[in-house]
Design a protein around this motif. Structure first.
Motif, PDB file in Angstrom:
ATOM      1  N   ASP A  64       0.831  -1.212   0.000  1.00 29.46           N
ATOM      2  CA  ASP A  64       0.000   0.000   0.000  1.00 29.46           C
ATOM      3  C   ASP A  64       0.864   1.260   0.000  1.00 29.46           C
ATOM      4  O   ASP A  64       0.381   2.347  -0.340  1.00 29.46           O
ATOM      5  CB  ASP A  64      -0.923   0.026   1.223  1.00 29.46           C
ATOM      6  N   VAL A  65       2.129   1.119   0.402  1.00 28.03           N
ATOM      7  CA  VAL A  65       3.041   2.268   0.435  1.00 28.03           C
ATOM      8  C   VAL A  65       3.704   2.448  -0.921  1.00 28.03           C
ATOM      9  O   VAL A  65       3.725   3.556  -1.473  1.00 28.03           O
ATOM     10  CB  VAL A  65       4.110   2.079   1.535  1.00 28.03           C
ATOM     11  N   ILE A  66       4.257   1.379  -1.459  1.00 28.04           N
ATOM     12  CA  ILE A  66       4.902   1.433  -2.778  1.00 28.04           C
ATOM     13  C   ILE A  66       3.878   0.962  -3.800  1.00 28.04           C
ATOM     14  O   ILE A  66       3.703  -0.234  -4.034  1.00 28.04           O
ATOM     15  CB  ILE A  66       6.161   0.543  -2.822  1.00 28.04           C
ATOM     16  N   LYS A  67       3.173   1.901  -4.407  1.00 32.18           N
ATOM     17  CA  LYS A  67       2.058   1.559  -5.285  1.00 32.18           C
ATOM     18  C   LYS A  67       2.506   1.195  -6.696  1.00 32.18           C
ATOM     19  O   LYS A  67       1.828   0.462  -7.400  1.00 32.18           O
ATOM     20  CB  LYS A  67       1.060   2.724  -5.332  1.00 32.18           C
ATOM     21  N   ASP A  68       3.642   1.712  -7.125  1.00 33.97           N
ATOM     22  CA  ASP A  68       4.127   1.446  -8.472  1.00 33.97           C
ATOM     23  C   ASP A  68       4.800   0.074  -8.527  1.00 33.97           C
ATOM     24  O   ASP A  68       5.739  -0.198  -7.775  1.00 33.97           O
ATOM     25  CB  ASP A  68       5.117   2.541  -8.884  1.00 33.97           C
ATOM     26  N   GLU A  69       4.348  -0.775  -9.416  1.00 33.81           N
ATOM     27  CA  GLU A  69       4.864  -2.147  -9.483  1.00 33.81           C
ATOM     28  C   GLU A  69       6.347  -2.174  -9.849  1.00 33.81           C
ATOM     29  O   GLU A  69       7.117  -2.979  -9.318  1.00 33.81           O
ATOM     30  CB  GLU A  69       4.062  -2.967 -10.495  1.00 33.81           C
ATOM     31  N   MET A  70       6.758  -1.279 -10.744  1.00 35.74           N
ATOM     32  CA  MET A  70       8.160  -1.244 -11.135  1.00 35.74           C
ATOM     33  C   MET A  70       9.034  -0.860  -9.941  1.00 35.74           C
ATOM     34  O   MET A  70      10.115  -1.420  -9.732  1.00 35.74           O
ATOM     35  CB  MET A  70       8.363  -0.252 -12.277  1.00 35.74           C
ATOM     36  N   LEU A  71       8.560   0.088  -9.139  1.00 35.00           N
ATOM     37  CA  LEU A  71       9.306   0.504  -7.952  1.00 35.00           C
ATOM     38  C   LEU A  71       9.359  -0.622  -6.925  1.00 35.00           C
ATOM     39  O   LEU A  71      10.371  -0.805  -6.244  1.00 35.00           O
ATOM     40  CB  LEU A  71       8.670   1.756  -7.348  1.00 35.00           C
ATOM     41  N   HIS A  91      15.454  -3.214 -17.468  1.00 38.79           N
ATOM     42  CA  HIS A  91      14.117  -2.629 -17.608  1.00 38.79           C
ATOM     43  C   HIS A  91      14.256  -1.186 -18.106  1.00 38.79           C
ATOM     44  O   HIS A  91      14.027  -0.232 -17.345  1.00 38.79           O
ATOM     45  CB  HIS A  91      13.367  -2.652 -16.270  1.00 38.79           C
ATOM     46  N   PRO A  92      14.628  -0.995 -19.362  1.00 38.82           N
ATOM     47  CA  PRO A  92      14.813   0.369 -19.874  1.00 38.82           C
ATOM     48  C   PRO A  92      13.548   1.209 -19.820  1.00 38.82           C
ATOM     49  O   PRO A  92      13.630   2.445 -19.825  1.00 38.82           O
ATOM     50  CB  PRO A  92      15.267   0.138 -21.327  1.00 38.82           C
ATOM     51  N   ASP A  93      12.379   0.565 -19.731  1.00 37.91           N
ATOM     52  CA  ASP A  93      11.137   1.334 -19.641  1.00 37.91           C
ATOM     53  C   ASP A  93      11.057   2.115 -18.331  1.00 37.91           C
ATOM     54  O   ASP A  93      10.355   3.130 -18.243  1.00 37.91           O
ATOM     55  CB  ASP A  93       9.909   0.428 -19.783  1.00 37.91           C
ATOM     56  N   GLY A 123      23.809   0.821  -5.600  1.00 37.17           N
ATOM     57  CA  GLY A 123      23.869   1.443  -6.915  1.00 37.17           C
ATOM     58  C   GLY A 123      24.096   0.439  -8.033  1.00 37.17           C
ATOM     59  O   GLY A 123      23.513   0.563  -9.116  1.00 37.17           O
ATOM     60  N   THR A 124      24.925  -0.588  -7.792  1.00 39.59           N
ATOM     61  CA  THR A 124      25.171  -1.597  -8.831  1.00 39.59           C
ATOM     62  C   THR A 124      23.892  -2.354  -9.169  1.00 39.59           C
ATOM     63  O   THR A 124      23.625  -2.645 -10.333  1.00 39.59           O
ATOM     64  CB  THR A 124      26.243  -2.597  -8.362  1.00 39.59           C
ATOM     65  N   ASP A 125      23.074  -2.673  -8.144  1.00 31.43           N
ATOM     66  CA  ASP A 125      21.816  -3.367  -8.392  1.00 31.43           C
ATOM     67  C   ASP A 125      20.830  -2.471  -9.133  1.00 31.43           C
ATOM     68  O   ASP A 125      20.062  -2.928  -9.988  1.00 31.43           O
ATOM     69  CB  ASP A 125      21.197  -3.834  -7.071  1.00 31.43           C
ATOM     70  N   MET A 126      20.839  -1.175  -8.789  1.00 34.04           N
ATOM     71  CA  MET A 126      19.945  -0.232  -9.458  1.00 34.04           C
ATOM     72  C   MET A 126      20.317  -0.086 -10.930  1.00 34.04           C
ATOM     73  O   MET A 126      19.445  -0.094 -11.817  1.00 34.04           O
ATOM     74  CB  MET A 126      20.020   1.120  -8.742  1.00 34.04           C
ATOM     75  N   ARG A 127      21.603   0.039 -11.221  1.00 34.70           N
ATOM     76  CA  ARG A 127      22.033   0.177 -12.612  1.00 34.70           C
ATOM     77  C   ARG A 127      21.750  -1.099 -13.399  1.00 34.70           C
ATOM     78  O   ARG A 127      21.378  -1.043 -14.577  1.00 34.70           O
ATOM     79  CB  ARG A 127      23.515   0.539 -12.658  1.00 34.70           C
ATOM     80  N   GLU A 128      21.906  -2.252 -12.746  1.00 30.38           N
ATOM     81  CA  GLU A 128      21.575  -3.526 -13.405  1.00 30.38           C
ATOM     82  C   GLU A 128      20.086  -3.574 -13.740  1.00 30.38           C
ATOM     83  O   GLU A 128      19.695  -4.016 -14.824  1.00 30.38           O
ATOM     84  CB  GLU A 128      21.946  -4.692 -12.489  1.00 30.38           C
ATOM     85  N   PHE A 129      19.256  -3.111 -12.807  1.00 30.48           N
ATOM     86  CA  PHE A 129      17.809  -3.099 -13.038  1.00 30.48           C
ATOM     87  C   PHE A 129      17.467  -2.205 -14.226  1.00 30.48           C
ATOM     88  O   PHE A 129      16.636  -2.560 -15.072  1.00 30.48           O
ATOM     89  CB  PHE A 129      17.077  -2.615 -11.783  1.00 30.48           C
ATOM     90  N   ILE A 169      12.977   9.645 -15.738  1.00 35.97           N
ATOM     91  CA  ILE A 169      13.076  10.935 -16.434  1.00 35.97           C
ATOM     92  C   ILE A 169      11.946  11.856 -15.991  1.00 35.97           C
ATOM     93  O   ILE A 169      12.164  13.048 -15.730  1.00 35.97           O
ATOM     94  CB  ILE A 169      13.048  10.732 -17.964  1.00 35.97           C
ATOM     95  N   ARG A 170      10.727  11.321 -15.890  1.00 37.79           N
ATOM     96  CA  ARG A 170       9.598  12.145 -15.440  1.00 37.79           C
ATOM     97  C   ARG A 170       9.810  12.642 -14.015  1.00 37.79           C
ATOM     98  O   ARG A 170       9.479  13.786 -13.687  1.00 37.79           O
ATOM     99  CB  ARG A 170       8.303  11.329 -15.535  1.00 37.79           C
ATOM    100  N   HIS A 171      10.374  11.775 -13.172  1.00 40.15           N
ATOM    101  CA  HIS A 171      10.663  12.163 -11.795  1.00 40.15           C
ATOM    102  C   HIS A 171      11.691  13.299 -11.764  1.00 40.15           C
ATOM    103  O   HIS A 171      11.525  14.278 -11.030  1.00 40.15           O
ATOM    104  CB  HIS A 171      11.192  10.943 -11.033  1.00 40.15           C
ATOM    105  N   LEU A 172      12.730  13.182 -12.580  1.00 39.39           N
ATOM    106  CA  LEU A 172      13.773  14.207 -12.613  1.00 39.39           C
ATOM    107  C   LEU A 172      13.244  15.515 -13.199  1.00 39.39           C
ATOM    108  O   LEU A 172      13.642  16.601 -12.765  1.00 39.39           O
ATOM    109  CB  LEU A 172      14.972  13.702 -13.422  1.00 39.39           C
TER     110      LEU A 172
END
Length: 215
Positions: free
Chosen positions: A10-17, A113-115, A103-109, A121-124
């Motif tokens: 319920d806190v993290i609503k975005d599935e990708m996140l 998942h380039p989408d 950071g290494t896990d985030m960059r791998e993700f 980008i929208r967040h930034l």
């Protein structure tokens, strides 16, 4: 090991996140803990599960300017993905629980998942727009206008329909958010109380009627 996030869906609503969060570890921090320091070269990515943090910068004299406050479901630390030093510090305003992703896990993700890059980008872009508005306000608005805008942006209706600033903000907190002295904020708030525009309830404020356009 994959992190189980069932209690936090319920806190993290975005599935990708949520998918990113499953690659991290849940960490707990007490109030006033510093999660990131401006200038550090760490590259972890954080997703808030509970509690609130402030994002701020300081000068050589120790003076602070608060860029933003964040709560559950929001994330920070993404600007370090380019390998640069941290551009701001982050401190817990209250006890915080968050997911920390290396950071290494985030960059791998991101590579897999380039989408998600479009989401980032929208967040930034939203951060850039907020920063542009802040610079414009500091350059063109007086202290009262900046404070009134902040209070109206933060106010939320309670169960009775009253507009309440839900967070327990001190006068120093408000001063840091609008780039003013605590004494100036104190004087403005006193006048707003006398004029019947706001009501103080401890460190919470109720907006009783529309704030005047100028002071």
């Amino acid at each position: 090991m994959t992190l189980t996030l069932t209690p936090y869906t319920d806190v993290i609503k975005d599935e990708m996140l949520r998918e990113i969060a499953r690659r991290g570890d849940v960490r707990a921090f007490p109030a006033l803990s510093t999660l990131l320091r401006e200038g550090d070269t760490t590259d972890a990515f954080y997703i808030l599960l509970s509690g609130r943090v402030k994002v701020f910068g300081t000068d050589s004299k120790g003076r602070e300017v608060v860029y933003n406050t964040m709560g559950p479901g929001e994330y920070f630390g993404e600007l370090s993905l380019d390998g640069s030093a941290r551009s701001a510090s982050v401190q817990c305003l209250e006890p915080v629980k968050c997911v920390m992703v290396r950071g290494t896990d985030m960059r791998e993700f991101l590579g897999q998942h380039p989408d998600f890059a479009l989401h980032l980008i929208r967040h930034l872009i939203a951060l850039l727009r907020r920063s542009t508005d802040s610079v414009k306000s500091l350059a063109l608005d007086d202290v009262y206008s900046r404070l009134a805008k902040l209070l109206q942006e933060m106010a939320e209706p309670d169960v009775s329909g009253r507009l309440v600033v839900p967070h327990k903000l001190t006068q120093q907190d408000l001063a840091e958010r609008v780039g003013a002295s605590r004494e100036m904020i104190s004087r403005i708030l006193q006048q707003l109380v006398k004029g019947g525009y706001i009501e103080r309830q401890g460190r919470r404020m109720v907006l009783l009627k529309k704030l005047p356009p100028g002071w």
